[in-house]
Design a protein around this motif. Structure first.
Motif, PDB file in Angstrom:
ATOM      1  N   ARG A  66       0.823  -1.199   0.000  1.00  2.00           N
ATOM      2  CA  ARG A  66       0.000   0.000   0.000  1.00  2.00           C
ATOM      3  C   ARG A  66       0.864   1.259   0.000  1.00  2.00           C
ATOM      4  O   ARG A  66       1.987   1.258   0.502  1.00  2.00           O
ATOM      5  CB  ARG A  66      -0.944   0.042   1.218  1.00  2.00           C
ATOM      6  N   VAL A  67       0.297   2.333  -0.568  1.00  2.95           N
ATOM      7  CA  VAL A  67       0.934   3.647  -0.521  1.00  2.95           C
ATOM      8  C   VAL A  67      -0.060   4.637   0.072  1.00  2.95           C
ATOM      9  O   VAL A  67      -1.290   4.495  -0.111  1.00  2.95           O
ATOM     10  CB  VAL A  67       1.374   4.125  -1.919  1.00  2.95           C
ATOM     11  N   ALA A  68       0.453   5.624   0.794  1.00  9.60           N
ATOM     12  CA  ALA A  68      -0.392   6.648   1.402  1.00  9.60           C
ATOM     13  C   ALA A  68       0.082   8.018   0.944  1.00  9.60           C
ATOM     14  O   ALA A  68       1.282   8.324   1.023  1.00  9.60           O
ATOM     15  CB  ALA A  68      -0.354   6.538   2.925  1.00  9.60           C
ATOM     16  N   ILE A  69      -0.823   8.834   0.489  1.00  4.42           N
ATOM     17  CA  ILE A  69      -0.519  10.193   0.032  1.00  4.42           C
ATOM     18  C   ILE A  69      -1.230  11.157   0.969  1.00  4.42           C
ATOM     19  O   ILE A  69      -2.462  11.094   1.124  1.00  4.42           O
ATOM     20  CB  ILE A  69      -0.983  10.418  -1.420  1.00  4.42           C
ATOM     21  N   ARG A  70      -0.456  12.070   1.581  1.00  3.69           N
ATOM     22  CA  ARG A  70      -1.017  13.066   2.490  1.00  3.69           C
ATOM     23  C   ARG A  70      -0.845  14.453   1.898  1.00  3.69           C
ATOM     24  O   ARG A  70       0.257  14.844   1.539  1.00  3.69           O
ATOM     25  CB  ARG A  70      -0.335  12.999   3.854  1.00  3.69           C
ATOM     26  N   GLY A 126     -10.505   1.712  -6.186  1.00  2.97           N
ATOM     27  CA  GLY A 126     -10.375   0.787  -5.058  1.00  2.97           C
ATOM     28  C   GLY A 126      -9.537   1.304  -3.921  1.00  2.97           C
ATOM     29  O   GLY A 126      -8.936   0.512  -3.179  1.00  2.97           O
ATOM     30  N   GLY A 127      -9.484   2.615  -3.735  1.00  2.00           N
ATOM     31  CA  GLY A 127      -8.713   3.201  -2.647  1.00  2.00           C
ATOM     32  C   GLY A 127      -9.587   3.676  -1.501  1.00  2.00           C
ATOM     33  O   GLY A 127     -10.791   3.441  -1.474  1.00  2.00           O
ATOM     34  N   GLU A 128      -8.943   4.355  -0.556  1.00  2.00           N
ATOM     35  CA  GLU A 128      -9.653   4.918   0.595  1.00  2.00           C
ATOM     36  C   GLU A 128      -9.180   6.357   0.792  1.00  2.00           C
ATOM     37  O   GLU A 128      -8.020   6.669   0.554  1.00  2.00           O
ATOM     38  CB  GLU A 128      -9.374   4.114   1.863  1.00  2.00           C
ATOM     39  N   ILE A 129     -10.093   7.219   1.250  1.00  2.00           N
ATOM     40  CA  ILE A 129      -9.727   8.603   1.524  1.00  2.00           C
ATOM     41  C   ILE A 129     -10.350   9.040   2.845  1.00  2.00           C
ATOM     42  O   ILE A 129     -11.504   8.723   3.126  1.00  2.00           O
ATOM     43  CB  ILE A 129     -10.162   9.561   0.387  1.00  2.00           C
ATOM     44  N   THR A 130      -9.557   9.717   3.662  1.00  2.00           N
ATOM     45  CA  THR A 130     -10.029  10.245   4.935  1.00  2.00           C
ATOM     46  C   THR A 130      -9.574  11.693   5.071  1.00  2.00           C
ATOM     47  O   THR A 130      -8.658  12.135   4.366  1.00  2.00           O
ATOM     48  CB  THR A 130      -9.478   9.426   6.123  1.00  2.00           C
ATOM     49  N   PHE A 158      -5.708  15.627   4.033  1.00  2.00           N
ATOM     50  CA  PHE A 158      -6.399  14.551   3.333  1.00  2.00           C
ATOM     51  C   PHE A 158      -5.417  13.402   3.145  1.00  2.00           C
ATOM     52  O   PHE A 158      -4.266  13.615   2.739  1.00  2.00           O
ATOM     53  CB  PHE A 158      -6.900  15.023   1.965  1.00  2.00           C
ATOM     54  N   VAL A 159      -5.882  12.184   3.427  1.00  2.00           N
ATOM     55  CA  VAL A 159      -5.038  10.997   3.307  1.00  2.00           C
ATOM     56  C   VAL A 159      -5.696  10.032   2.327  1.00  2.00           C
ATOM     57  O   VAL A 159      -6.833   9.597   2.534  1.00  2.00           O
ATOM     58  CB  VAL A 159      -4.815  10.295   4.658  1.00  2.00           C
ATOM     59  N   VAL A 160      -4.974   9.713   1.262  1.00  2.00           N
ATOM     60  CA  VAL A 160      -5.463   8.754   0.260  1.00  2.00           C
ATOM     61  C   VAL A 160      -4.589   7.516   0.322  1.00  2.00           C
ATOM     62  O   VAL A 160      -3.362   7.604   0.239  1.00  2.00           O
ATOM     63  CB  VAL A 160      -5.411   9.353  -1.166  1.00  2.00           C
ATOM     64  N   VAL A 161      -5.210   6.348   0.503  1.00  2.00           N
ATOM     65  CA  VAL A 161      -4.492   5.085   0.582  1.00  2.00           C
ATOM     66  C   VAL A 161      -4.857   4.247  -0.652  1.00  2.00           C
ATOM     67  O   VAL A 161      -6.027   4.028  -0.941  1.00  2.00           O
ATOM     68  CB  VAL A 161      -4.824   4.300   1.869  1.00  2.00           C
ATOM     69  N   LEU A 162      -3.816   3.797  -1.372  1.00  2.00           N
ATOM     70  CA  LEU A 162      -4.000   2.993  -2.589  1.00  2.00           C
ATOM     71  C   LEU A 162      -3.195   1.716  -2.515  1.00  2.00           C
ATOM     72  O   LEU A 162      -2.169   1.660  -1.836  1.00  2.00           O
ATOM     73  CB  LEU A 162      -3.552   3.789  -3.826  1.00  2.00           C
ATOM     74  N   ARG A 163      -3.663   0.699  -3.204  1.00  2.00           N
ATOM     75  CA  ARG A 163      -2.877  -0.524  -3.355  1.00  2.00           C
ATOM     76  C   ARG A 163      -1.906  -0.347  -4.517  1.00  2.00           C
ATOM     77  O   ARG A 163      -2.259   0.222  -5.540  1.00  2.00           O
ATOM     78  CB  ARG A 163      -3.795  -1.722  -3.625  1.00  2.00           C
ATOM     79  N   LYS A 164      -0.691  -0.868  -4.344  1.00  2.00           N
ATOM     80  CA  LYS A 164       0.265  -0.786  -5.438  1.00  2.00           C
ATOM     81  C   LYS A 164      -0.211  -1.587  -6.640  1.00  2.00           C
ATOM     82  O   LYS A 164      -0.148  -1.120  -7.785  1.00  2.00           O
ATOM     83  CB  LYS A 164       1.640  -1.308  -4.993  1.00  2.00           C
ATOM     84  N   GLY A 165      -0.694  -2.807  -6.385  1.00  2.00           N
ATOM     85  CA  GLY A 165      -1.253  -3.624  -7.450  1.00  2.00           C
ATOM     86  C   GLY A 165      -0.306  -3.860  -8.606  1.00  2.00           C
ATOM     87  O   GLY A 165      -0.721  -3.938  -9.770  1.00  2.00           O
ATOM     88  N   ILE A 166       1.002  -3.936  -8.345  1.00  2.00           N
ATOM     89  CA  ILE A 166       1.977  -4.108  -9.427  1.00  2.00           C
ATOM     90  C   ILE A 166       1.785  -5.457 -10.089  1.00  2.00           C
ATOM     91  O   ILE A 166       1.675  -6.488  -9.422  1.00  2.00           O
ATOM     92  CB  ILE A 166       3.420  -3.985  -8.891  1.00  2.00           C
TER      93      ILE A 166
END
Length: 352
Positions: A277-281, A328-332, A343-351
């Motif tokens: 997973r990766v998280a972008i803030r 298919g991500g999440e945002i809070t 804002f925090v967005v969490v995504l799967r790498k899904g490589i």
């Protein structure tokens, strides 16, 4: 109506003939089995055959009338109620209630259909409410910039207007025209996303590079407002997702952060990775929001702080939420009044 009455008469005659055929067959078979053991006079048989035929007609009529009454009570009556309820629903009365049968008969089976109709009506009412609210909000959002543009257009026609005033009015007109164009663009994008007309096209790409490119697009804005940019973005963080859709997310989040941060403030973008997973803030030191506003921030046209309504149209974050859901991500969101927002967005790498 005449055609309907004709159909009912045809079906009634058909049912009578079916009963007549069944009873005739049963009675004939019974008599043949019974009379095989007797040697009866032919004349007597012919006389009694007529009486037997009349008895068959009588029995047929009894069964036909009994079936008619049964169908009237157990089929036609509940169907009539269902049709009346559906007619009210088709006319827009989504609160229409179809009475259920409480008797322990076959009519109880119609209650399952009635429950389904009530559920459908409730969902239609929800959709209608959303549609009405959407149209109302869109009309309001379109009306405001159009009214401002019209006012400035009138001012530009005034005689004896100085060059400075002309430039001020022209810039204001351009600003609100851009706002109107942005609103229409976001409405079209959101409509396509909600109607599943845009499908994610996943590919492997460098997320860190995309975030850096996004920040550079707003360089003129942060320099003009003297905002300090803090970027903690490692290199070569690859994910498998739709880069075009995710660009909408970063552009909106960074744009909002810069809009709501006062001159001399700070905006930061960080990228971290943990496992798959990766998280972008995306954080800012802006006006922040209350907890109540945070609960509704991803709803269309919602603007909890009306003092900042001029800075947005309430569609950007709705777009962000829809895109994040699609990939298919999440945002809070974490925010505190007058202390900034993250804002925090969490995504799967899904490589692959």
């Amino acid at each position: 109506m005449k055609q309907h009455a004709g159909e009912k008469l045809y079906l009634g005659i058909l049912r009578f003939l079916v009963f007549f055929g069944l009873i005739s067959f049963v009675v004939t078979c019974s008599f043949l089995l019974f009379l095989r053991s007797f040697d009866l006079d032919r004349t007597l048989l012919e006389v009694n055959a007529k009486a037997t035929f009349l008895n068959i007609v009588f029995l047929t009529s009894v069964f036909w009338i009994a079936d008619l009454i049964r169908r009237k009570l157990t089929v036609e009556r509940p169907i009539k109620k269902i049709i009346q309820g559906l007619e009210r629903i088709t006319k827009g009365d989504f609160n229409a209630q179809i009475p259920k049968s409480r008797k322990i008969t076959d009519t109880v089976r119609f209650n399952t259909i009635i429950d389904g109709i009530h559920q459908m009506a409730n969902e239609l009412q929800s959709v209608e409410t959303l549609r009405t609210d959407f149209i109302s909000n869109v009309s309001h959002e379109l009306k405001t910039p159009l009214a401002v543009i019209r006012n400035y257009a009138v001012l530009l026609q005034r005689p004896g207007l100085s060059e400075q005033e002309r430039l001020v009015y022209a810039e204001a007109t351009e600003h609100h025209a851009q706002r109107l164009a942005s609103l229409v663009t976001n409405i079209l994008k959101l409509n396509k996303l909600e109607n599943q007309q845009i499908f994610p096209k996943a590919e492997k790409f460098d997320l860190g590079e995309q975030l850096c490119d996004c920040l550079l697009q707003f360089e003129e804005t942060w320099e003009r407002k003297n905002i300090e940019i803090s970027a903690n973005i490692p290199e070569k963080v690859h994910i498998f997702s739709d880069p075009e859709l995710l660009a909408i997310v970063w552009n909106n989040l960074v744009s909002n952060a810069l809009k709501f941060t006062d001159p001399g403030g700070t905006v930061s973008v960080t990228l971290t990775q943990t496992g798959d997973r990766v998280a972008i803030r995306v954080s800012d030191s802006g006006c922040g929001m209350s907890a109540e506003t945070g609960k509704h921030i991803f709803e269309k046209f919602y603007q909890g702080d009306t003092s900042h309504a001029e800075k947005g149209n309430g569609l950007g974050l709705a777009l962000v939420k829809r895109v994040v859901d699609i990939v298919g991500g999440e945002i809070t969101v974490q925010s505190e009044k007058n202390k900034g927002t993250t804002f925090v967005v969490v995504l799967r790498k899904g490589i692959r």
